[in-house]
Design a protein around this motif. Structure first.
Motif, PDB file in Angstrom:
ATOM      1  N   SER A 142       0.839  -1.205   0.000  1.00  0.00           N
ATOM      2  CA  SER A 142       0.000   0.000   0.000  1.00  0.00           C
ATOM      3  C   SER A 142       0.870   1.250   0.000  1.00  0.00           C
ATOM      4  O   SER A 142       0.629   2.205  -0.760  1.00  0.00           O
ATOM      5  CB  SER A 142      -0.910  -0.002   1.229  1.00  0.00           C
ATOM      6  N   ASP A 186      -7.660   0.790   3.300  1.00  0.00           N
ATOM      7  CA  ASP A 186      -8.931   0.537   2.615  1.00  0.00           C
ATOM      8  C   ASP A 186      -8.643   0.150   1.167  1.00  0.00           C
ATOM      9  O   ASP A 186      -8.171   0.982   0.390  1.00  0.00           O
ATOM     10  CB  ASP A 186      -9.794   1.792   2.665  1.00  0.00           C
ATOM     11  N   PRO A 187      -8.917  -1.096   0.786  1.00  0.00           N
ATOM     12  CA  PRO A 187      -8.636  -1.512  -0.604  1.00  0.00           C
ATOM     13  C   PRO A 187      -9.395  -0.697  -1.641  1.00  0.00           C
ATOM     14  O   PRO A 187      -8.981  -0.630  -2.801  1.00  0.00           O
ATOM     15  CB  PRO A 187      -9.075  -2.980  -0.634  1.00  0.00           C
ATOM     16  N   ASN A 188     -10.508  -0.075  -1.228  1.00  0.00           N
ATOM     17  CA  ASN A 188     -11.309   0.729  -2.157  1.00  0.00           C
ATOM     18  C   ASN A 188     -10.927   2.208  -2.123  1.00  0.00           C
ATOM     19  O   ASN A 188     -11.606   3.030  -2.726  1.00  0.00           O
ATOM     20  CB  ASN A 188     -12.796   0.581  -1.817  1.00  0.00           C
ATOM     21  N   SER A 189      -9.847   2.534  -1.422  1.00  0.00           N
ATOM     22  CA  SER A 189      -9.409   3.919  -1.320  1.00  0.00           C
ATOM     23  C   SER A 189      -9.071   4.488  -2.700  1.00  0.00           C
ATOM     24  O   SER A 189      -8.661   3.760  -3.618  1.00  0.00           O
ATOM     25  CB  SER A 189      -8.180   4.004  -0.407  1.00  0.00           C
ATOM     26  N   PHE A 216      -5.782   3.647  -4.633  1.00  0.00           N
ATOM     27  CA  PHE A 216      -5.498   2.393  -5.320  1.00  0.00           C
ATOM     28  C   PHE A 216      -6.451   2.163  -6.491  1.00  0.00           C
ATOM     29  O   PHE A 216      -7.581   2.643  -6.495  1.00  0.00           O
ATOM     30  CB  PHE A 216      -5.613   1.215  -4.343  1.00  0.00           C
ATOM     31  N   THR A 217      -5.966   1.413  -7.459  1.00  0.00           N
ATOM     32  CA  THR A 217      -6.815   0.962  -8.559  1.00  0.00           C
ATOM     33  C   THR A 217      -7.432  -0.391  -8.190  1.00  0.00           C
ATOM     34  O   THR A 217      -7.015  -1.036  -7.228  1.00  0.00           O
ATOM     35  CB  THR A 217      -6.005   0.817  -9.851  1.00  0.00           C
ATOM     36  N   LYS A 218      -8.413  -0.822  -8.973  1.00  0.00           N
ATOM     37  CA  LYS A 218      -9.050  -2.113  -8.697  1.00  0.00           C
ATOM     38  C   LYS A 218      -8.045  -3.249  -8.750  1.00  0.00           C
ATOM     39  O   LYS A 218      -8.110  -4.194  -7.954  1.00  0.00           O
ATOM     40  CB  LYS A 218     -10.179  -2.358  -9.701  1.00  0.00           C
ATOM     41  N   SER A 219      -7.091  -3.166  -9.683  1.00  0.00           N
ATOM     42  CA  SER A 219      -6.116  -4.250  -9.825  1.00  0.00           C
ATOM     43  C   SER A 219      -5.149  -4.310  -8.645  1.00  0.00           C
ATOM     44  O   SER A 219      -4.458  -5.317  -8.460  1.00  0.00           O
ATOM     45  CB  SER A 219      -5.332  -4.078 -11.126  1.00  0.00           C
ATOM     46  N   GLN A 220      -5.081  -3.253  -7.850  1.00  0.00           N
ATOM     47  CA  GLN A 220      -4.151  -3.210  -6.716  1.00  0.00           C
ATOM     48  C   GLN A 220      -4.786  -3.644  -5.403  1.00  0.00           C
ATOM     49  O   GLN A 220      -4.106  -3.740  -4.385  1.00  0.00           O
ATOM     50  CB  GLN A 220      -3.593  -1.789  -6.563  1.00  0.00           C
ATOM     51  N   ARG A 221      -6.061  -3.939  -5.409  1.00  0.00           N
ATOM     52  CA  ARG A 221      -6.755  -4.240  -4.155  1.00  0.00           C
ATOM     53  C   ARG A 221      -6.207  -5.499  -3.484  1.00  0.00           C
ATOM     54  O   ARG A 221      -6.147  -5.595  -2.263  1.00  0.00           O
ATOM     55  CB  ARG A 221      -8.253  -4.377  -4.400  1.00  0.00           C
TER      56      ARG A 221
END
Length: 422
Positions: A144, A232-235, A238-243
């Motif tokens: 992250s 937060d993976p949806n922050s 980050f992109t969707k591929s980085q979650r």
């Protein structure tokens, strides 16, 4: 107000008379071509040797610390030093341990930082594994942080896009525009903090700024949504591929929470704090102090719009002889040779000294270096770097009296009027 009733200035500060700054003209390719190609070579074996030395030192210090309390609890030692003397010597010994273990831990963090840039090894798996382990051990969500740190390097000194240490503007702080020449702003009213309060705020920054940045985006871009954070993976960070890798980072931090809790159960909270907790707090202090002084100084510009480019942003950093030989040995030159790192983040740290010589020879006065004692620089810059103007494509920090020490060249200058300092 008539001329006769206007107050007389004790000091006339004329911005037009300040030393002028012309943005750097060269392309990144021109700068790179001035450096030998061999300096960009990454040597995994050499990097592993540096890591091994760090691990040996931290193990040796940890082992030595296990003897402190038993030694000073011996009757013959207490008799020799007296009860008070033995207690003072015991805590003095712990202080020595904390100082050096904090430096060694910070060096391990720097190795993880190298891995985050891909500067440790040509093999990305090696970078990812070592970076994840070293940073997780020191409470940094490796993947992250790597994502946002890469964006910081890609946009450094851009007022619109940089990720961290983004200067506050005049309007951010609610500072009104300059008044008439005979009616200056009351800067004491705006920034009249006592030295004790300033010291409190500075200490708070040193020990809490990095967790606050990870958790709440403190000192980051103000246009990000509220509650932006690195967990937060949806922050928006980050992109969707980085979650997925964000979740791996979170799992590492969760493991550390469990590990510290288990350590407190087995050895006690006091010993866990003495051996591990306090050195980690010092890592946070050193890391924030180093990065703050790299990126915050009255002499360095920030850019807006078309005037920003990568190489200009890279040059808007400053090298410092941080802690002398201890900074070079324990911290792997992270502060001594940071400017070259911003130009070429994948260059290994052990090539920094030689590469900096080539860089200085090419960019000349655009290379920034300060030999001011670092704790004095920390205090001075914390007071002197308050805000930048809301307008202007090239801007410099202003202090608690609204003054700068440098201005853009005439082509970029907004033409500030003279102001009085009462």
């Amino acid at each position: 107000m008539s001329e006769a009733t206007k107050p007389q200035a004790k000091d006339l500060y004329n911005e037009a008379d300040l030393p002028q700054f012309e943005p750097m003209p060269w392309s990144l390719k021109e700068i790179r071509d001035a450096l030998p190609a061999r300096l960009f070579k990454r040597d995994t074996a050499l990097g592993l040797r540096y890591l091994a030395v760090d691990l040996i030192m931290t193990t040796a210090l940890w082992t030595a610390a296990t003897y402190i309390d038993p030694y000073f609890a011996k009757a013959e030692v207490i008799e020799k030093f007296s009860p008070i003397g033995a207690e003072v010597a015991r805590w003095a010994s712990w202080s020595v341990y904390w100082w050096f273990q904090g430096l060694v831990f910070t060096g391990i963090w720097v190795i993880g930082h190298e891995c985050g840039h891909g500067a440790f090894s040509e093999n990305q798996w090696v970078n990812d594994i070592i970076g994840f382990v070293t940073h997780t051990f020191l409470w940094t969500p490796f993947f992250s942080w790597r994502i946002s740190h890469h964006r910081h390097h890609s946009n450094h000194a851009s007022m619109e896009r940089d990720e961290v240490y983004v200067p506050k503007t005049r309007s951010d702080l609610g500072i009104p525009p300059e008044k008439a020449e005979w009616e200056p702003l009351d800067w004491d009213e705006l920034f009249g903090d006592t030295p004790i309060y300033t010291l409190y705020m500075l200490v708070r920054q040193q020990f809490l700024a990095f967790p606050a940045y990870l958790l709440w985006n403190v000192s980051g871009q103000k246009h990000y949504p509220k509650w932006t954070n690195h967990f937060d993976p949806n922050s928006v960070l980050f992109t969707k591929s980085q979650r997925g890798i964000v979740m791996i980072s979170n799992a590492g931090i969760a493991f550390m929470i469990w590990g510290v809790w288990k350590s407190c159960q087995i050895w006690g909270a006091a010993d866990t704090f003495k051996y591990y907790g306090l050195p980690w707090f010092l890592v946070t202090h050193w890391f924030i102090m180093i990065t703050y002084l790299h990126h915050t100084d009255p002499i360095m510009p920030h850019y807006r719009g078309k005037e920003w480019n990568f190489q200009r942003g890279a040059a808007a950093t400053v090298d410092r002889p941080f802690l002398g030989w201890q900074g070079r040995f324990f911290l792997h030159d992270v502060a001594h040779f940071h400017v070259i790192h911003h130009f070429f983040p994948k260059m290994p740290f052990y090539h920094g000294p030689e590469a900096t010589d080539y860089l200085k020879a090419f960019i000349g006065e655009h290379y920034n270096y300060s030999d001011k004692p670092v704790f004095k620089a920390l205090w001075d810059n914390y007071n002197d770097c308050q805000f930048v103007e809301d307008e202007g494509d090239v801007v410099f920090y202003r202090d608690k009296e609204g003054k700068s020490i440098r201005r853009p060249a005439d082509a970029y200058f907004l033409g500030k009027k003279s102001t009085k300092v009462e």
